[in-house]
Write a protein that holds these residues in place. Structure first.
Motif, PDB file in Angstrom:
ATOM      1  N   GLU A  38      19.852 -29.065   0.113  1.00 34.04           N
ATOM      2  CA  GLU A  38      18.541 -29.451   0.633  1.00 34.04           C
ATOM      3  C   GLU A  38      18.629 -29.727   2.125  1.00 34.04           C
ATOM      4  O   GLU A  38      19.554 -30.369   2.597  1.00 34.04           O
ATOM      5  N   THR A  39      17.646 -29.213   2.872  1.00 35.90           N
ATOM      6  CA  THR A  39      17.460 -29.649   4.251  1.00 35.90           C
ATOM      7  C   THR A  39      16.570 -30.878   4.199  1.00 35.90           C
ATOM      8  O   THR A  39      15.346 -30.762   4.081  1.00 35.90           O
ATOM      9  N   ARG A  40      17.178 -32.041   4.275  1.00 39.94           N
ATOM     10  CA  ARG A  40      16.442 -33.286   4.049  1.00 39.94           C
ATOM     11  C   ARG A  40      15.525 -33.618   5.224  1.00 39.94           C
ATOM     12  O   ARG A  40      14.382 -34.019   5.034  1.00 39.94           O
ATOM     13  N   HIS A  41      16.034 -33.492   6.444  1.00 39.77           N
ATOM     14  CA  HIS A  41      15.246 -33.735   7.646  1.00 39.77           C
ATOM     15  C   HIS A  41      15.482 -32.625   8.655  1.00 39.77           C
ATOM     16  O   HIS A  41      16.589 -32.079   8.732  1.00 39.77           O
ATOM     17  N   SER A  42      14.461 -32.310   9.436  1.00 42.51           N
ATOM     18  CA  SER A  42      14.602 -31.391  10.562  1.00 42.51           C
ATOM     19  C   SER A  42      13.357 -31.545  11.428  1.00 42.51           C
ATOM     20  O   SER A  42      12.312 -30.996  11.110  1.00 42.51           O
ATOM     21  N   TYR A  43      13.484 -32.313  12.513  1.00 47.36           N
ATOM     22  CA  TYR A  43      12.319 -32.590  13.338  1.00 47.36           C
ATOM     23  C   TYR A  43      12.735 -32.805  14.792  1.00 47.36           C
ATOM     24  O   TYR A  43      13.902 -33.058  15.106  1.00 47.36           O
ATOM     25  N   THR A  70       5.484 -42.560  20.445  1.00 43.35           N
ATOM     26  CA  THR A  70       6.357 -41.482  19.979  1.00 43.35           C
ATOM     27  C   THR A  70       5.545 -40.432  19.244  1.00 43.35           C
ATOM     28  O   THR A  70       4.707 -40.755  18.403  1.00 43.35           O
ATOM     29  N   VAL A  71       5.798 -39.163  19.571  1.00 43.70           N
ATOM     30  CA  VAL A  71       5.206 -38.051  18.843  1.00 43.70           C
ATOM     31  C   VAL A  71       6.337 -37.203  18.286  1.00 43.70           C
ATOM     32  O   VAL A  71       7.362 -36.999  18.950  1.00 43.70           O
ATOM     33  N   MET A  72       6.199 -36.736  17.059  1.00 44.19           N
ATOM     34  CA  MET A  72       7.256 -35.965  16.409  1.00 44.19           C
ATOM     35  C   MET A  72       6.641 -34.902  15.509  1.00 44.19           C
ATOM     36  O   MET A  72       5.487 -35.035  15.064  1.00 44.19           O
ATOM     37  N   ALA A  73       7.418 -33.850  15.257  1.00 49.56           N
ATOM     38  CA  ALA A  73       6.911 -32.749  14.444  1.00 49.56           C
ATOM     39  C   ALA A  73       8.049 -32.141  13.645  1.00 49.56           C
ATOM     40  O   ALA A  73       9.191 -32.091  14.109  1.00 49.56           O
ATOM     41  N   GLY A  74       7.719 -31.689  12.417  1.00 55.64           N
ATOM     42  CA  GLY A  74       8.703 -31.026  11.578  1.00 55.64           C
ATOM     43  C   GLY A  74       8.774 -31.614  10.187  1.00 55.64           C
ATOM     44  O   GLY A  74       7.758 -31.936   9.570  1.00 55.64           O
ATOM     45  N   ASN A  75       9.993 -31.803   9.719  1.00 59.06           N
ATOM     46  CA  ASN A  75      10.268 -32.245   8.354  1.00 59.06           C
ATOM     47  C   ASN A  75      10.856 -33.654   8.403  1.00 59.06           C
ATOM     48  O   ASN A  75      12.040 -33.836   8.667  1.00 59.06           O
ATOM     49  N   TYR A  76      10.018 -34.651   8.176  1.00 59.78           N
ATOM     50  CA  TYR A  76      10.458 -36.046   8.210  1.00 59.78           C
ATOM     51  C   TYR A  76       9.837 -36.799   7.036  1.00 59.78           C
ATOM     52  O   TYR A  76       8.921 -36.312   6.369  1.00 59.78           O
ATOM     53  N   ASP A  77      10.335 -38.021   6.804  1.00 63.96           N
ATOM     54  CA  ASP A  77       9.872 -38.816   5.674  1.00 63.96           C
ATOM     55  C   ASP A  77       8.421 -39.259   5.847  1.00 63.96           C
ATOM     56  O   ASP A  77       7.892 -39.355   6.965  1.00 63.96           O
TER      57      ASP A  77
END
Length: 364
Positions: free
Chosen positions: A112-117, A127-134
């Protein structure tokens, strides 16, 4: 101060913070690369006795306990602006998963790719963030209850007993998401995240494009933590199409003990399914190399029997890199074929033994 000391003690005993064990691979001219992860194995048993009315084997088994490998990177653009990124994989640590000689399943070890952001962080603008996070809802509202290594969290349900351990982090999140967190304003912080679902590229689109949001606000100061939030719990992401609301409160009474209280609710949808109310009460006690968790939940589905679930755990920090643990969980699943929250057409268990898990983790 006492909140900081207690948090440090808990993180040390549970191995919850990878920062203490992380290895800085590169740190020069404002650019940093950190490697961290853990290898975790144990023995688990108990839990659901039946699935869809059929008896299943819930005997003891040697298991991987969420082993993972991660990379964190950052670059200081200016005194107030930092770019960052994170990628983390889960892998099976309890058995061989590929055959390098034959070429069979060479890459199946990473499951599994658990996180990627990626994101930008500013002390002035947030803070601004994008992708695969909780899920922001889980990370900021129900975080005080997300203290168990495996099962035990009974908030942020997806309606599937098998997903009970991980439903919180995945709730309308984990991919195709954009989020924003305000700066910390004297203990106050607001947050908002949006996830985009799309049928782009599908030959037979099932539900069309959809954007769902979640957000809230929290206050954290002097040992007191209060949080309130919501999730647009759309059916496309495993919900029932209604709004989910939740709140939590926790307080560190001293350097060793903290208590927590939580509430969550979701209405039934037009088909009369998916509604519930849940209350949670628990606490954490940390002393030296030991830490202990205990929580009890009262879950009241709108269209099935109420249930009282509980969880408990003990954790021992043998060294800064190695810890031992033991956890118990009684889900109190009903003895009729009804899902948690009332959602139909999913595989669920009816009837359960007490689930138990014990093992060890090495952090790096």
């Amino acid at each position: 101060m006492k909140k900081t000391l207690l948090a440090t003690a808990i993180a040390g005993a549970l191995g919850a913070s990878a920062a203490a064990q992380a290895a800085t691979v590169y740190d020069q001219d404002g650019t940093q690369l950190i490697v961290n992860g853990r290898i975790a194995m144990g023995i688990a048993g108990g839990g659901p006795e039946y699935e869809d009315g059929e008896a299943i084997d819930n005997g003891a088994e040697f298991v991987d306990v969420f082993s993972r490998l991660g990379l964190s990177m950052s670059h200081q653009i200016s005194s107030d602006l930092k770019a960052f990124g994170r990628v983390e994989w889960r892998f099976r640590g309890d058995e061989r998963t590929g055959n390098g000689r034959t070429g069979e399943n060479d890459f199946s070890g990473f499951t599994e790719t658990r996180h990627s952001y990626i994101g930008l962080e500013s002390a002035s603008f947030g803070t601004v963030m994008a992708g695969n996070y909780d899920s922001f809802y889980n990370s900021h509202v129900m975080a005080p209850f997300d203290v168990y290594i495996d099962q035990g969290l009974n908030f942020t349900l997806n309606g599937d007993a098998e997903e009970l351990a991980t439903a919180g982090g995945a709730k309308q999140a984990r991919g195709d998401s954009v989020g924003y967190l305000t700066p910390n304003l004297s203990g106050f912080q607001a947050f908002l995240s949006a996830k985009y679902y799309s049928d782009r590229g599908e030959v037979e689109p099932s539900s069309g494009s959809e954007t769902v949001t979640q957000g809230g606000v929290k206050y954290d100061a002097a040992g007191l933590r209060l949080a309130l939030g919501y999730v647009d719990d759309d059916e496309i992401g495993g919900g029932n199409g209604e709004m989910l609301y939740g709140a939590s409160a926790s307080y560190a009474f001293n350097d060793a003990f903290s208590a927590r209280l939580g509430y969550e609710t979701r209405d039934e949808n037009d088909a009369g399914v998916g509604g519930y109310d849940s209350w949670g009460l628990g606490g954490t006690y940390a002393m030296g190399q030991w830490a202990f968790n205990a929580d009890v939940y009262r879950v009241s589905p709108d269209n099935s029997d109420n249930r009282t679930a509980w969880a408990a755990g003990a954790y021992y920090k043998l060294s800064s890199n190695f810890d031992l643990f033991a956890e118990l969980y009684q889900g109190d699943q009903p003895d009729i074929d009804v899902t948690i929250g009332g959602d139909p057409d999913v595989e669920v268990a009816d009837g359960d033994d007490m689930y138990w898990l014990t093992g060890a983790r090495y952090h790096f």
